[in-house]
Design a protein around this motif. Structure first.
Motif, PDB file in Angstrom:
ATOM      1  N   ASP A   6       0.800  -1.219   0.000  1.00  0.00           N
ATOM      2  CA  ASP A   6       0.000   0.000   0.000  1.00  0.00           C
ATOM      3  C   ASP A   6       0.837   1.275   0.000  1.00  0.00           C
ATOM      4  O   ASP A   6       0.295   2.375  -0.039  1.00  0.00           O
ATOM      5  CB  ASP A   6      -0.942   0.006   1.209  1.00  0.00           C
ATOM      6  N   ASP A   7       2.152   1.144   0.056  1.00  0.00           N
ATOM      7  CA  ASP A   7       3.016   2.320   0.018  1.00  0.00           C
ATOM      8  C   ASP A   7       3.087   2.896  -1.391  1.00  0.00           C
ATOM      9  O   ASP A   7       2.871   2.201  -2.380  1.00  0.00           O
ATOM     10  CB  ASP A   7       4.434   1.971   0.489  1.00  0.00           C
ATOM     11  N   THR A   8       3.429   4.155  -1.468  1.00  0.00           N
ATOM     12  CA  THR A   8       3.590   4.840  -2.748  1.00  0.00           C
ATOM     13  C   THR A   8       4.969   4.542  -3.326  1.00  0.00           C
ATOM     14  O   THR A   8       5.948   4.478  -2.598  1.00  0.00           O
ATOM     15  CB  THR A   8       3.450   6.360  -2.522  1.00  0.00           C
ATOM     16  N   CYS A   9       5.032   4.358  -4.639  1.00  0.00           N
ATOM     17  CA  CYS A   9       6.324   4.171  -5.312  1.00  0.00           C
ATOM     18  C   CYS A   9       6.897   5.537  -5.658  1.00  0.00           C
ATOM     19  O   CYS A   9       6.191   6.407  -6.172  1.00  0.00           O
ATOM     20  CB  CYS A   9       6.162   3.368  -6.596  1.00  0.00           C
ATOM     21  N   THR A  10       8.170   5.690  -5.417  1.00  0.00           N
ATOM     22  CA  THR A  10       8.868   6.922  -5.766  1.00  0.00           C
ATOM     23  C   THR A  10       9.590   6.728  -7.097  1.00  0.00           C
ATOM     24  O   THR A  10       9.710   5.605  -7.598  1.00  0.00           O
ATOM     25  CB  THR A  10       9.896   7.296  -4.685  1.00  0.00           C
ATOM     26  N   TYR A  11      10.095   7.825  -7.619  1.00  0.00           N
ATOM     27  CA  TYR A  11      10.902   7.739  -8.835  1.00  0.00           C
ATOM     28  C   TYR A  11      12.095   6.811  -8.628  1.00  0.00           C
ATOM     29  O   TYR A  11      12.436   6.019  -9.506  1.00  0.00           O
ATOM     30  CB  TYR A  11      11.400   9.126  -9.249  1.00  0.00           C
ATOM     31  N   PRO A  65      14.339  11.951  -6.456  1.00  0.00           N
ATOM     32  CA  PRO A  65      14.139  10.528  -6.214  1.00  0.00           C
ATOM     33  C   PRO A  65      13.028  10.188  -5.227  1.00  0.00           C
ATOM     34  O   PRO A  65      12.429   9.114  -5.329  1.00  0.00           O
ATOM     35  CB  PRO A  65      15.487  10.071  -5.662  1.00  0.00           C
ATOM     36  N   ASP A  66      12.691  11.083  -4.314  1.00  0.00           N
ATOM     37  CA  ASP A  66      11.684  10.791  -3.296  1.00  0.00           C
ATOM     38  C   ASP A  66      10.280  11.236  -3.678  1.00  0.00           C
ATOM     39  O   ASP A  66       9.331  11.038  -2.915  1.00  0.00           O
ATOM     40  CB  ASP A  66      12.080  11.433  -1.962  1.00  0.00           C
ATOM     41  N   LEU A  67      10.137  11.791  -4.868  1.00  0.00           N
ATOM     42  CA  LEU A  67       8.826  12.239  -5.335  1.00  0.00           C
ATOM     43  C   LEU A  67       7.978  11.028  -5.715  1.00  0.00           C
ATOM     44  O   LEU A  67       8.470  10.081  -6.340  1.00  0.00           O
ATOM     45  CB  LEU A  67       9.002  13.161  -6.538  1.00  0.00           C
ATOM     46  N   SER A  68       6.710  11.050  -5.341  1.00  0.00           N
ATOM     47  CA  SER A  68       5.806   9.957  -5.693  1.00  0.00           C
ATOM     48  C   SER A  68       5.617   9.884  -7.201  1.00  0.00           C
ATOM     49  O   SER A  68       5.488  10.904  -7.874  1.00  0.00           O
ATOM     50  CB  SER A  68       4.442  10.166  -5.031  1.00  0.00           C
ATOM     51  N   ARG A  71       0.813   6.531 -11.856  1.00  0.00           N
ATOM     52  CA  ARG A  71       0.696   5.408 -12.797  1.00  0.00           C
ATOM     53  C   ARG A  71       1.108   5.834 -14.198  1.00  0.00           C
ATOM     54  O   ARG A  71       1.767   5.090 -14.911  1.00  0.00           O
ATOM     55  CB  ARG A  71      -0.729   4.880 -12.816  1.00  0.00           C
ATOM     56  N   GLY A  72       0.702   7.029 -14.586  1.00  0.00           N
ATOM     57  CA  GLY A  72       1.057   7.532 -15.909  1.00  0.00           C
ATOM     58  C   GLY A  72       2.554   7.676 -16.094  1.00  0.00           C
ATOM     59  O   GLY A  72       3.098   7.358 -17.157  1.00  0.00           O
ATOM     60  N   GLN A  73       3.229   8.155 -15.067  1.00  0.00           N
ATOM     61  CA  GLN A  73       4.680   8.294 -15.151  1.00  0.00           C
ATOM     62  C   GLN A  73       5.355   6.927 -15.194  1.00  0.00           C
ATOM     63  O   GLN A  73       6.344   6.742 -15.919  1.00  0.00           O
ATOM     64  CB  GLN A  73       5.181   9.124 -13.970  1.00  0.00           C
ATOM     65  N   ILE A  74       4.824   5.970 -14.443  1.00  0.00           N
ATOM     66  CA  ILE A  74       5.372   4.614 -14.475  1.00  0.00           C
ATOM     67  C   ILE A  74       5.210   4.016 -15.868  1.00  0.00           C
ATOM     68  O   ILE A  74       6.135   3.412 -16.410  1.00  0.00           O
ATOM     69  CB  ILE A  74       4.714   3.725 -13.401  1.00  0.00           C
ATOM     70  N   VAL A  75       4.044   4.211 -16.472  1.00  0.00           N
ATOM     71  CA  VAL A  75       3.817   3.711 -17.835  1.00  0.00           C
ATOM     72  C   VAL A  75       4.792   4.370 -18.805  1.00  0.00           C
ATOM     73  O   VAL A  75       5.320   3.714 -19.713  1.00  0.00           O
ATOM     74  CB  VAL A  75       2.350   3.939 -18.268  1.00  0.00           C
ATOM     75  N   THR A  76       5.072   5.641 -18.631  1.00  0.00           N
ATOM     76  CA  THR A  76       6.044   6.327 -19.489  1.00  0.00           C
ATOM     77  C   THR A  76       7.426   5.696 -19.350  1.00  0.00           C
ATOM     78  O   THR A  76       8.106   5.447 -20.346  1.00  0.00           O
ATOM     79  CB  THR A  76       6.095   7.830 -19.153  1.00  0.00           C
ATOM     80  N   PHE A  77       7.855   5.416 -18.117  1.00  0.00           N
ATOM     81  CA  PHE A  77       9.141   4.742 -17.908  1.00  0.00           C
ATOM     82  C   PHE A  77       9.147   3.378 -18.587  1.00  0.00           C
ATOM     83  O   PHE A  77      10.127   3.001 -19.235  1.00  0.00           O
ATOM     84  CB  PHE A  77       9.434   4.565 -16.415  1.00  0.00           C
TER      85      PHE A  77
END
Length: 85
Positions: A6-11, A65-68, A71-77
């Protein structure tokens, strides 16, 4: 050592996941962003992702690096990673 679904993923987390998925290749560059400290768990992953243009950083030449990560940014990566395997 904790799963924490349930934690947020960071960059930092996301590029580290991708770097490990690709077998932890050594980056071909030694610096990328001033806010990525050498020796941090994500240092080599950020260098690798920057070299492959998976990430281009944020305004001001920072990675943040600590910024949440959304989902859209993860898909871009993921897209950029697949585009340059």
């Amino acid at each position: 050592t904790t799963f924490s679904p349930d934690d947020t993923c960071t960059y930092a987390h996301v590029v580290t996941f991708l770097h490990r998925f690709r077998g932890c290749p050594e980056p071909g560059i030694s610096t990328a962003f001033p806010d990525v400290p050498p020796g941090s768990f994500y240092h080599k992953a950020v260098l690798w992702a920057s070299q492959r243009e998976i990430t281009v950083g944020m305004d001001g030449g920072l990675f943040r690096p600590d910024l949440s990560c959304t989902r859209g940014q993860i898909v871009t990566f993921l897209y950029r990673d697949e585009k340059n395997p």
